[in-house]
Structure formats: structure tokens, C-alpha cells
Design a protein around this motif. Structure first.
Motif, PDB file in Angstrom:
ATOM      1  N   VAL A 113       0.819  -1.214   0.000  1.00 30.10           N
ATOM      2  CA  VAL A 113       0.000   0.000   0.000  1.00 30.10           C
ATOM      3  C   VAL A 113       0.854   1.266   0.000  1.00 30.10           C
ATOM      4  CG1 VAL A 113      -1.756   1.304   1.280  1.00 30.10           C
ATOM      5  CG2 VAL A 113      -1.935  -1.178   1.090  1.00 30.10           C
ATOM      6  N   LYS A 114       1.794   1.354   0.901  1.00 32.64           N
ATOM      7  CA  LYS A 114       2.549   2.601   1.056  1.00 32.64           C
ATOM      8  C   LYS A 114       3.682   2.744   0.045  1.00 32.64           C
ATOM      9  CE  LYS A 114       1.319   3.084   5.851  1.00 32.64           C
ATOM     10  NZ  LYS A 114       0.844   4.376   6.217  1.00 32.64           N
ATOM     11  N   ASN A 115       4.211   1.607  -0.443  1.00 30.35           N
ATOM     12  CA  ASN A 115       5.357   1.665  -1.356  1.00 30.35           C
ATOM     13  C   ASN A 115       5.054   1.136  -2.757  1.00 30.35           C
ATOM     14  OD1 ASN A 115       7.236   2.713   0.629  1.00 30.35           O
ATOM     15  ND2 ASN A 115       7.085   0.714   1.589  1.00 30.35           N
ATOM     16  N   ASN A 116       3.762   0.921  -3.049  1.00 29.23           N
ATOM     17  CA  ASN A 116       3.360   0.529  -4.403  1.00 29.23           C
ATOM     18  C   ASN A 116       4.054  -0.748  -4.888  1.00 29.23           C
ATOM     19  OD1 ASN A 116       1.511   1.351  -6.376  1.00 29.23           O
ATOM     20  ND2 ASN A 116       3.132   2.205  -7.643  1.00 29.23           N
ATOM     21  N   GLY A 117       4.200  -1.719  -3.988  1.00 27.21           N
ATOM     22  CA  GLY A 117       4.912  -2.952  -4.306  1.00 27.21           C
ATOM     23  C   GLY A 117       4.156  -3.888  -5.219  1.00 27.21           C
ATOM     24  N   TYR A 118       4.894  -4.871  -5.714  1.00 31.47           N
ATOM     25  CA  TYR A 118       4.359  -5.902  -6.609  1.00 31.47           C
ATOM     26  C   TYR A 118       4.319  -7.245  -5.904  1.00 31.47           C
ATOM     27  CZ  TYR A 118       4.410  -3.199 -10.948  1.00 31.47           C
ATOM     28  OH  TYR A 118       4.140  -2.305 -11.946  1.00 31.47           O
ATOM     29  N   TYR A 119       3.327  -8.038  -6.249  1.00 33.17           N
ATOM     30  CA  TYR A 119       3.153  -9.381  -5.697  1.00 33.17           C
ATOM     31  C   TYR A 119       3.129 -10.372  -6.850  1.00 33.17           C
ATOM     32  CZ  TYR A 119       0.713 -13.370  -3.568  1.00 33.17           C
ATOM     33  OH  TYR A 119       0.346 -14.619  -3.140  1.00 33.17           O
ATOM     34  N   LEU A 120       3.904 -11.445  -6.716  1.00 31.46           N
ATOM     35  CA  LEU A 120       3.909 -12.499  -7.723  1.00 31.46           C
ATOM     36  C   LEU A 120       3.947 -13.848  -7.030  1.00 31.46           C
ATOM     37  CD1 LEU A 120       4.212 -13.617 -10.635  1.00 31.46           C
ATOM     38  CD2 LEU A 120       6.683 -13.362 -10.341  1.00 31.46           C
ATOM     39  N   LEU A 121       2.983 -14.700  -7.356  1.00 33.71           N
ATOM     40  CA  LEU A 121       2.947 -16.076  -6.882  1.00 33.71           C
ATOM     41  C   LEU A 121       3.149 -16.980  -8.086  1.00 33.71           C
ATOM     42  CD1 LEU A 121       0.629 -17.813  -4.407  1.00 33.71           C
ATOM     43  CD2 LEU A 121       0.797 -18.731  -6.717  1.00 33.71           C
ATOM     44  N   CYS A 122       4.074 -17.931  -7.970  1.00 30.56           N
ATOM     45  CA  CYS A 122       4.347 -18.896  -9.034  1.00 30.56           C
ATOM     46  C   CYS A 122       4.290 -20.304  -8.464  1.00 30.56           C
ATOM     47  CB  CYS A 122       5.732 -18.679  -9.633  1.00 30.56           C
ATOM     48  SG  CYS A 122       5.947 -17.091 -10.426  1.00 30.56           S
ATOM     49  N   GLY A 123       3.603 -21.191  -9.172  1.00 27.87           N
ATOM     50  CA  GLY A 123       3.524 -22.579  -8.739  1.00 27.87           C
ATOM     51  C   GLY A 123       2.188 -23.187  -9.084  1.00 27.87           C
ATOM     52  N   PRO A 124       1.890 -24.324  -8.468  1.00 29.22           N
ATOM     53  CA  PRO A 124       0.614 -24.973  -8.769  1.00 29.22           C
ATOM     54  C   PRO A 124      -0.556 -24.136  -8.272  1.00 29.22           C
ATOM     55  CG  PRO A 124       1.772 -26.130  -7.004  1.00 29.22           C
ATOM     56  CD  PRO A 124       2.701 -25.075  -7.517  1.00 29.22           C
ATOM     57  N   ASN A 168       0.097 -10.594  -9.405  1.00 24.03           N
ATOM     58  CA  ASN A 168       0.199 -11.579 -10.465  1.00 24.03           C
ATOM     59  C   ASN A 168       0.280 -12.995  -9.914  1.00 24.03           C
ATOM     60  OD1 ASN A 168       0.921  -9.800 -13.033  1.00 24.03           O
ATOM     61  ND2 ASN A 168       2.066  -8.991 -11.289  1.00 24.03           N
ATOM     62  N   GLU A 169      -0.340 -13.912 -10.631  1.00 18.55           N
ATOM     63  CA  GLU A 169      -0.222 -15.343 -10.319  1.00 18.55           C
ATOM     64  C   GLU A 169       0.136 -16.082 -11.598  1.00 18.55           C
ATOM     65  OE1 GLU A 169      -4.044 -16.329  -8.647  1.00 18.55           O
ATOM     66  OE2 GLU A 169      -3.403 -15.762  -6.627  1.00 18.55           O
ATOM     67  N   GLU A 170       1.274 -16.732 -11.595  1.00 13.33           N
ATOM     68  CA  GLU A 170       1.717 -17.566 -12.713  1.00 13.33           C
ATOM     69  C   GLU A 170       1.560 -18.991 -12.234  1.00 13.33           C
ATOM     70  OE1 GLU A 170       3.316 -18.393 -16.486  1.00 13.33           O
ATOM     71  OE2 GLU A 170       2.687 -16.464 -15.684  1.00 13.33           O
ATOM     72  N   VAL A 171       0.400 -19.592 -12.524  1.00 11.07           N
ATOM     73  CA  VAL A 171       0.077 -20.900 -11.954  1.00 11.07           C
ATOM     74  C   VAL A 171      -0.210 -21.920 -13.060  1.00 11.07           C
ATOM     75  CG1 VAL A 171      -0.755 -19.942  -9.775  1.00 11.07           C
ATOM     76  CG2 VAL A 171      -2.357 -20.287 -11.644  1.00 11.07           C
ATOM     77  N   TRP A 172      -0.047 -23.169 -12.689  1.00 10.17           N
ATOM     78  CA  TRP A 172      -0.320 -24.281 -13.604  1.00 10.17           C
ATOM     79  C   TRP A 172      -0.999 -25.399 -12.880  1.00 10.17           C
ATOM     80  CZ3 TRP A 172       4.477 -22.144 -12.714  1.00 10.17           C
ATOM     81  CH2 TRP A 172       5.299 -22.800 -11.809  1.00 10.17           C
TER      82      TRP A 172
END
Length: 172
Positions: A113-124, A168-172
């Protein structure tokens, strides 16, 4: 042999200063490693880089801690600000990445919220993705009351992050 190249389904920060919250589930650690190494190379070139939180989830440390020595060293050097491993079968009570996200909920809130960060989850895909998203939303609720974050506003904030490419979610 037929081959097809798909465009990436996630977006990266415009610069290396924005915080990265990375969740690697099993072999999903590989895309996270690429992003961490990109930051490492930027830092070696003299560029200022922002903080990285790595939430890595596998069953056991002894058998599945992929690139473990590398993570430990980069954490010791300070490139990885938070290294929060979740080895679900190494103790009687199972620990998953969503538990580690909750343990760092204030930082998660501040970075997102305060630092405009990015979230990425990768996996099943599946339950870990849902549980991790709920942990992110709860972090916003728990630490954003002064900014008016309740469950509805936090959920909308995460949805807006998805639309803008910061979640973002890079899932399979």
C-alpha cells in the motif's frame, strides 16, 4: 514437433526500486529466481534496488529447498530482505506460505500500500493461491484501518492491483 511461445502473464515493476513480494511454490521458485537475479544484476551495476520478500513453500527443507544456499546467502547479504520459508512437513503442525505472509503482515501492508509494491505467486494453482490471496487481503485489513481498509476495500484494492498488473499469479 509443434512448439508455441506464450507471452508472459505477469508484469514487472517499472524500476528496480519497488518492493517485490514473491511466493514460490515448489518448482514455481524458478520464475522467482529469475526476478531475484535480475535485481542482483541491477545492484551489481550500481543501481539502487528495492526490498524483496521471498516466501518459499515446499514439503521438506532437506529434499526440496531448491537453490537454498543461494537464498540463504542473498538474505545474509541483504538483497532478499525477508526470507520466509514454509517447509510444511518438517514439523508436526503444517506451515504454509500463507502463514508466513501473515507473520509478516505489517511489512506486506507497507510494501503493497505505502510503497506501491508488486506481488507475484508462481507454482501450482488451487488452495495455496486462494489462501495466499486471503492472507494479503487480511494484512491490508489488519494494518490499514486508519486508511479505511475493511474486508471489502482490501479485496477491491487487490483486484485493482490485478488490473494494474501489480498482483500476479503464474500458476499451472
Amino acid at each position: 514437433v509443434a512448439v508455441r511461445v506464450n507471452n508472459a502473464s505477469f508484469t514487472l515493476p517499472a524500476n528496480h526500486k519497488q518492493p517485490l513480494l514473491l511466493v514460490g511454490l515448489g518448482t514455481g521458485i524458478a520464475p522467482c529466481r529469475a526476478l531475484i537475479r535480475d535485481r542482483l544484476n541491477a545492484k551489481r551495476r550500481g543501481e539502487e534496488v528495492g526490498p524483496i520478500a521471498l516466501f518459499f513453500g515446499v514439503r521438506t527443507r532437506a529434499q526440496e529447498y531448491s537453490y537454498g544456499e543461494e537464498w540463504d546467502e542473498l538474505h545474509k547479504e541483504g538483497l532478499i530482505t525477508i526470507l520466509a520459508n514454509a517447509f510444511s512437513r518438517d514439523q508436526e503442525k503444517k506451515i504454509y506460505v500463507q502463514h508466513r505472509i501473515t507473520e509478516h503482515s505489517e511489512t506486506v501492508y507497507n510494501w503493497i500500500v505505502k510503497n506501491n509494491g508488486y506481488y507475484l505467486l508462481c507454482g501450482p494453482g488451487g488452495p495455496p493461491c486462494v489462501a495466499s490471496k486471503e492472507a494479503i487481503i487480511q494484512s491490508l485489513v489488519d494494518h490499514g484501518a486508519k486508511e479505511g481498509f475493511d474486508k471489502e476495500k482490501a479485496t477491491q484494492y487487490v483486484t485493482d492491483m490485478q488490473i494494474s498488473g501489480r498482483y500476479n499469479e503464474e500458476v499451472w
